[in-house]
Design a protein around this motif. Structure first.
Motif, PDB file in Angstrom:
ATOM      1  N   GLY A  15       5.718  21.837 -30.895  1.00 36.00           N
ATOM      2  CA  GLY A  15       6.160  22.201 -32.149  1.00 36.00           C
ATOM      3  C   GLY A  15       4.933  22.225 -32.970  1.00 36.00           C
ATOM      4  N   PHE A  16       3.691  22.404 -32.554  1.00 34.27           N
ATOM      5  CA  PHE A  16       2.645  22.583 -33.436  1.00 34.27           C
ATOM      6  C   PHE A  16       2.572  24.053 -33.823  1.00 34.27           C
ATOM      7  N   PHE A  17       2.983  25.042 -33.198  1.00 34.97           N
ATOM      8  CA  PHE A  17       3.225  26.497 -33.560  1.00 34.97           C
ATOM      9  C   PHE A  17       4.304  27.142 -32.803  1.00 34.97           C
ATOM     10  N   GLU A  18       4.774  28.361 -33.085  1.00 32.09           N
ATOM     11  CA  GLU A  18       5.727  29.085 -32.379  1.00 32.09           C
ATOM     12  C   GLU A  18       5.199  29.603 -31.006  1.00 32.09           C
ATOM     13  N   LYS A  19       6.267  29.406 -30.129  1.00 28.83           N
ATOM     14  CA  LYS A  19       5.875  29.924 -28.740  1.00 28.83           C
ATOM     15  C   LYS A  19       5.326  31.415 -28.791  1.00 28.83           C
ATOM     16  N   ASP A  20       5.978  32.139 -29.831  1.00 30.19           N
ATOM     17  CA  ASP A  20       5.690  33.628 -29.747  1.00 30.19           C
ATOM     18  C   ASP A  20       4.178  33.879 -29.832  1.00 30.19           C
ATOM     19  N   LEU A  21       3.439  32.843 -30.315  1.00 29.32           N
ATOM     20  CA  LEU A  21       1.946  32.966 -30.474  1.00 29.32           C
ATOM     21  C   LEU A  21       1.248  32.889 -28.947  1.00 29.32           C
ATOM     22  N   LEU A  22       1.875  32.255 -28.091  1.00 27.93           N
ATOM     23  CA  LEU A  22       1.232  32.340 -26.718  1.00 27.93           C
ATOM     24  C   LEU A  22       0.996  33.602 -26.045  1.00 27.93           C
ATOM     25  N   MET A  23       1.602  34.770 -26.408  1.00 32.52           N
ATOM     26  CA  MET A  23       1.563  35.988 -26.029  1.00 32.52           C
ATOM     27  C   MET A  23       0.458  36.723 -26.643  1.00 32.52           C
ATOM     28  N   THR A  24      -0.194  36.090 -27.554  1.00 30.52           N
ATOM     29  CA  THR A  24      -1.595  36.801 -28.048  1.00 30.52           C
ATOM     30  C   THR A  24      -2.603  35.977 -27.459  1.00 30.52           C
ATOM     31  N   LEU A  25      -2.478  35.202 -26.211  1.00 28.96           N
ATOM     32  CA  LEU A  25      -3.764  34.676 -25.455  1.00 28.96           C
ATOM     33  C   LEU A  25      -4.828  35.489 -25.135  1.00 28.96           C
ATOM     34  N   ASN A  26      -5.919  34.844 -25.707  1.00 27.46           N
ATOM     35  CA  ASN A  26      -7.184  35.780 -25.363  1.00 27.46           C
ATOM     36  C   ASN A  26      -7.259  37.122 -25.797  1.00 27.46           C
ATOM     37  N   GLN A  27      -6.614  37.617 -26.792  1.00 24.66           N
ATOM     38  CA  GLN A  27      -6.438  38.932 -27.198  1.00 24.66           C
ATOM     39  C   GLN A  27      -7.242  39.165 -28.741  1.00 24.66           C
ATOM     40  N   GLY A  28      -7.809  40.369 -28.970  1.00 32.02           N
ATOM     41  CA  GLY A  28      -8.337  40.512 -30.294  1.00 32.02           C
ATOM     42  C   GLY A  28      -7.348  39.893 -31.489  1.00 32.02           C
ATOM     43  N   GLY A  29      -8.230  39.077 -31.996  1.00 31.45           N
ATOM     44  CA  GLY A  29      -7.717  38.484 -33.413  1.00 31.45           C
ATOM     45  C   GLY A  29      -6.876  37.252 -33.063  1.00 31.45           C
ATOM     46  N   THR A  30      -6.963  36.849 -31.877  1.00 31.13           N
ATOM     47  CA  THR A  30      -5.943  35.752 -31.532  1.00 31.13           C
ATOM     48  C   THR A  30      -6.515  34.448 -31.978  1.00 31.13           C
ATOM     49  N   HIS A  31      -5.328  33.561 -32.267  1.00 36.49           N
ATOM     50  CA  HIS A  31      -5.774  31.955 -32.678  1.00 36.49           C
ATOM     51  C   HIS A  31      -5.568  31.077 -31.392  1.00 36.49           C
ATOM     52  N   LEU A  32      -5.571  31.990 -30.262  1.00 36.34           N
ATOM     53  CA  LEU A  32      -5.490  31.312 -28.854  1.00 36.34           C
ATOM     54  C   LEU A  32      -6.727  31.961 -28.059  1.00 36.34           C
ATOM     55  N   PRO A  33      -8.055  31.559 -28.333  1.00 35.73           N
ATOM     56  CA  PRO A  33      -9.116  32.072 -27.248  1.00 35.73           C
ATOM     57  C   PRO A  33      -8.827  31.239 -26.001  1.00 35.73           C
ATOM     58  N   SER A  34      -9.409  31.834 -25.079  1.00 38.28           N
ATOM     59  CA  SER A  34      -9.409  31.613 -23.639  1.00 38.28           C
ATOM     60  C   SER A  34      -9.809  30.016 -23.736  1.00 38.28           C
ATOM     61  N   HIS A  35     -10.953  29.610 -24.252  1.00 38.31           N
ATOM     62  CA  HIS A  35     -11.481  28.246 -24.055  1.00 38.31           C
ATOM     63  C   HIS A  35     -11.123  27.715 -25.757  1.00 38.31           C
ATOM     64  N   CYS A  36     -10.424  26.456 -25.925  1.00 37.56           N
ATOM     65  CA  CYS A  36     -10.016  25.905 -27.284  1.00 37.56           C
ATOM     66  C   CYS A  36     -11.207  26.013 -28.279  1.00 37.56           C
ATOM     67  N   ASP A  37     -10.557  26.220 -29.414  1.00 40.58           N
ATOM     68  CA  ASP A  37     -11.237  26.475 -30.684  1.00 40.58           C
ATOM     69  C   ASP A  37     -10.689  25.647 -31.770  1.00 40.58           C
TER      70      ASP A  37
END
Length: 266
Positions: free
Chosen positions: A80-102
């Motif tokens: 519940g830290f963020f919405e699951k929809d955000l997972l579909m942005t993994l490692n894409q431009g402008g993402t909040h979910l880079p390949s390695h954690c930030d």
């Protein structure tokens, strides 16, 4: 709140597969191997609040083997830290979910992952800082068995033992594709409590090991839990790739077929 940890493991694996499958490539092997540990930590053992992710005195998890970021994100989304929809942005431009954690980009990430070994050193520092603050936090950290070849790991291990950081619980994701030899004995020789888990992909064994590790708080020793895991666990064809599943191409169709199998729908 009680969670069905076995169901959570399925959710973490399926959401990891969906995110990487949407992207088309990613660190499948070392992400899928951690589902059981992440379920136990985030859904049972860690003192955290998804509505207050910077809560003072919270327990912290620092994943030093940074390529497992997709599984961490899946766990955070399910918690519940963020919405699951955000997972579909993994490692894409402008993402909040880079390949390695930030930690500057992702809610719930406690430390940015750098070169292998650095996250472990940061966890040791966090454990020392927590003790100085007397905030009661337990600091958890995850390293890979290949990462254990980094000299920085052992320098930090010596420091943690010398400072008697018993609020530090570390895990080695040991899939045996790089390191062999008497790993438990080495950690014990460096002054750590050691717990060796026969099957690190059995959620009941992992749950028992973490509970055992927490008994070490007050022992004046940090604790290392060695998880004997299978890289790519949960998806037979990914497991069979062996070391080649570290960073793997996967189509959305393959990901959906694997998800269906995990859910018992295939």
């Amino acid at each position: 709140m009680d969670f069905d940890l076995k169901e959570i493991c399925k959710n973490i694996r399926c959401d990891t597969l969906a995110a990487i499958g949407h992207l088309g490539v990613g660190h499948l092997g070392g992400s899928l191997s951690l589902a059981e540990l992440l379920a136990v930590l985030y859904f049972k053992e860690m003192r955290i609040d998804p509505k207050n992710p910077k809560m003072p005195g919270r327990d912290r998890l620092i994943c030093s083997k940074g390529h497992a970021g997709p599984a961490i994100y899946a766990a955070l989304a399910n918690r519940g830290f963020f919405e699951k929809d955000l997972l579909m942005t993994l490692n894409q431009g402008g993402t909040h979910l880079p390949s390695h954690c930030d930690s500057n980009l992702t809610v719930g990430i406690d430390m940015t992952t750098g070169s292998l070994g650095q996250g472990f050193s940061c966890a040791v520092g966090a454990a020392l800082g927590s003790r100085l603050e007397q905030d009661g936090a337990t600091i958890y950290t995850i390293i890979g068995d290949g990462e254990t070849q980094e000299g920085q790991i052992w320098e930090a291990a010596m420091f943690a033992a010398a400072k008697k950081l018993d609020n530090l619980i570390a895990f080695t994701d040991r899939n045996k594709l790089q390191l062999d030899g008497p790993l438990a004995e080495k950690w014990a020789a460096f002054g750590w409590n050691v717990i060796d888990v026969e099957d690190g992909n059995d959620v009941d064994q992992v749950e028992a090991a973490v509970a055992h590790a927490k008994l070490g708080i007050g022992s004046e020793k940090p604790t290392m839990v060695i998880l004997n895991t299978r890289k790519g666990c949960g998806v037979p064809w990914i497991e069979e790739l062996g070391a080649a599943n570290h960073n793997t191409n996967i189509t959305e169709e393959q990901a959906q077929a694997a998800i269906a199998a995990i859910r018992g729908e295939g």
